[in-house]
Design an enzyme around this catalytic site. Structure first.
Site, PDB file in Angstrom:
ATOM      1  N   ALA A  19       0.876  -1.129  -0.107  1.00 44.95           N
ATOM      2  CA  ALA A  19      -0.042   0.111  -0.026  1.00 44.95           C
ATOM      3  C   ALA A  19       0.982   1.212   0.198  1.00 44.95           C
ATOM      4  O   ALA A  19       0.602   2.194  -0.563  1.00 44.95           O
ATOM      5  CB  ALA A  19      -0.938   0.082   1.154  1.00 44.95           C
ATOM      6  N   LYS A  82      -2.867 -14.313 -15.311  1.00 44.08           N
ATOM      7  CA  LYS A  82      -4.094 -14.721 -14.511  1.00 44.08           C
ATOM      8  C   LYS A  82      -5.299 -14.439 -15.378  1.00 44.08           C
ATOM      9  O   LYS A  82      -5.543 -13.148 -15.509  1.00 44.08           O
ATOM     10  CB  LYS A  82      -4.009 -14.153 -13.012  1.00 44.08           C
TER      11      LYS A  82
END
Ligand code: FAD
Length: 500
Positions: A19, A82
């Site tokens: 973050a 993915k």
């Protein structure tokens, strides 16, 4: 654009995990230097959570905006592509479906393909009409095409990467773009005389780091938003009782799969995330239903290769701070809330918070209306993801373990009950234009969890039955052929120079 004559706002980011460095890299790149000076404080002693390997397709836009080259990023983080998330054993033991990052079939005249399939009495075949599902099952990958006519334009993709490598990778960029890093442990926080806004953080060695705007990226510790400003934590464990995870990497076996797996377990579920150099595994569980030793043993018994490290135990609670931005503190990442990684949403939520902060960045003084807007946007995202996650647990037929009986029989939020009723009746999905998990995602999970609609959109009655059957079979064949034509996932990674 900064107000004329205004000096740059000094932004102090507390924490250098995913973050913290995503925030630093984005602010340093996207907010003009005249408007913001970026400082990040992190403690080498404390370290980062270091899990968080599976992402959603939105991360590509983030990486692109801050100027990251895909192959370079993939090499540096051992990343794989993915195409979706596989759910195994969720509605019944033996079931398997993929939530793909793409659509099912082709909508016609504004009517979703699943309605036509329902009319043809074949809705259980829906998975075969998603190109990313079929490609993923075959361990194949090709990037989507731009041409909207092409079947190859009907999907997107994300990455699976080594979470311990992403923050250091972003740090290099953030520093190159002018962000300043200070190493040190925050031991105290200074506030205005009236006990309101934060003015500085104090480090163990006595230094004070002053700022105008503080971004709390201190992880579960929530040093500023929680410890200092006392913004409450809204606990969602009555719906999402999993509160621990044990994580362990293992060696890779077999083909390199372009998808994450979430396998239901007796007291939660287990992730499997294939990277280039290893597989990440973890068991997310409810400590009320299994103890730590049993959970660790169950995980070690389930992984496919030798463990490459000691299992790591993590504790958490599902929920969020109702306000992520309070006074002059903005919480981003785990400090702001946590939802288990069932749908790979944490990094997405970080990205959304950063995007909102960039768009609402103060022009001299903080405008309360901007703060409210930030909190509104984040609230919508959190609530929607919460409902989506609960759906996976609640829509189950499993009665083989107390955990599953509890999940199956619990009362769900009204917002979710309404959505489920809507789908059950005629296969309709609550629509919204912005945010995560649009119609195909909900359809994939409803059907995967065996919620089969009783009816369908009557406009799907328009084509004649024989014509519809032919079109369905043609689309099935075209989808299978398009998947077969894609390269092997591992070979494709090597072809573009993204292998380490
Ligand atoms: P952290 O990584 O904990 O970073 C906190 C930072 O604050 C560190 O730099 C630390 O040094 C600093 N700090 C703390 N206290 C102090 C102090 N006193 N002084 C100075 N510095 C301090 N997300 C996904 O998107 N996909 C996933 O697959 C996924 N899987 C997960 C699995 C589990 C079990 C868990 C728990 C989380 C998962 N997540 C996942 C979430 C993801 O890990 C986090 O969202 C992400 O790593 C961001 O963490 P963070 O930066 O907020 O906190």
């Amino acid at each position: 654009m900064a107000a004329e004559g205004a000096k740059a706002m000094r932004v102090v980011i507390v924490g250098g995990g995913t973050a913290g460095w995503m925030t630093a890299a984005a602010l340093a790149r996207l907010v003009p230097a005249a408007q913001a000076e970026i400082v990040l404080v992190e403690s080498d002693e404390i370290g980062i959570v270091g899990v968080g390997e599976a992402t959603l397709p939105h991360i590509r836009a983030f990486n692109t905006r801050i100027g990251i080259d895909e192959a370079d990023f993939m090499r540096a983080t051992g990343a794989t592509f993915k195409l979706g998330i596989e759910f195994r054993d969720w509605a019944r033991i033996g079931d398997s479906y993929i939530h793909p990052f793409g659509v099912f079939g082709r909508d016609t005249d504004g009517v979703g393909f699943h309605h036509y399939l329902a009319r043809a009495g074949q809705i259980e075949r829906l998975q075969d009409f998603s190109l990313p599902v079929v490609a993923a099952r075959g361990a194949r990958f090709a990037p989507p095409a731009d041409d909207p006519e092409s079947l190859l334009s009907t999907y997107g993709y994300a990455y699976q990467f080594d979470a311990t490598r992403y923050a250091p990778y972003l740090r290099v960029r953030a520093e190159a773009d002018g962000a300043q890093r200070i190493e040190g442990r925050v031991v105290a926080v200074d506030r205005d005389a009236d006990g309101g806004r934060v003015t500085a953080v104090r480090l163990a060695d006595g230094r004070a780091v002053a700022g105008d705007l503080f971004v709390d990226c201190s992880g579960f510790r929530a040093l500023l938003i929680g410890d200092t400003l006392r913004e409450p934590f809204e606990d969602w464990s009555r719906w999402l009782p999993c509160d621990r995870a044990v994580a362990v990497p293992c060696a890779s076996q077999g083909p390199l799969l372009p998808y994450t797996s979430a396998v239901a377990m007796p007291a939660g579920w287990r992730w499997r995330i294939p990277l280039q150099h290893r597989v990440g595994n973890g068991y997310v569980y409810s400590s009320a239903h299994v103890d730590d030793d049993a959970a660790r043993d169950a995980l070690l018994a389930a992984i496919e290769g030798p463990a490459l490290a000691e299992p790591q135990l993590l504790r958490f609670h599902a929920g969020r701070r109702p306000r992520g931005w309070v006074d002059n503190v903005v919480a981003i990442g785990l400090a702001g809330g946590f939802l288990e990684p069932l749908e790979s949403t944490s990094i997405y939520l970080i990205q959304i918070a950063i995007t909102a902060l960039v768009e609402l960045f103060p022009d001299g003084a903080i405008d309360p209306a901007d703060r409210d807007e930030f909190n509104r946007v984040l609230g919508i995202e959190y609530d929607r993801i919460r409902d989506f996650l609960i759906l996976h647990y609640h829509a189950t037929e499993r009665d083989d373990a107390p955990f599953w009986t509890r999940m199956r029989t619990m009362e769900v939020p009204d917002t979710l009950a309404r959505k489920m009723a809507l789908f059950r009746a005629r296969g309709r999905v609550e629509t919204y234009r912005e945010g995560v998990f649009l119609e195909p995602s909900w359809i994939a999970v409803y059907l995967g969890q065996r919620i089969v609609p009783e009816g369908y959109d009557q406009r799907a009655d328009a084509p004649d039955a024989a014509g519809l059957a032919r079109a369905v079979e043609r689309l099935h064949a075209v989808t299978a052929a398009a998947a077969r034509a894609m390269p092997d996932h591992r070979e494709y990674i090597a072809t573009i120079g993204a292998a380490a």
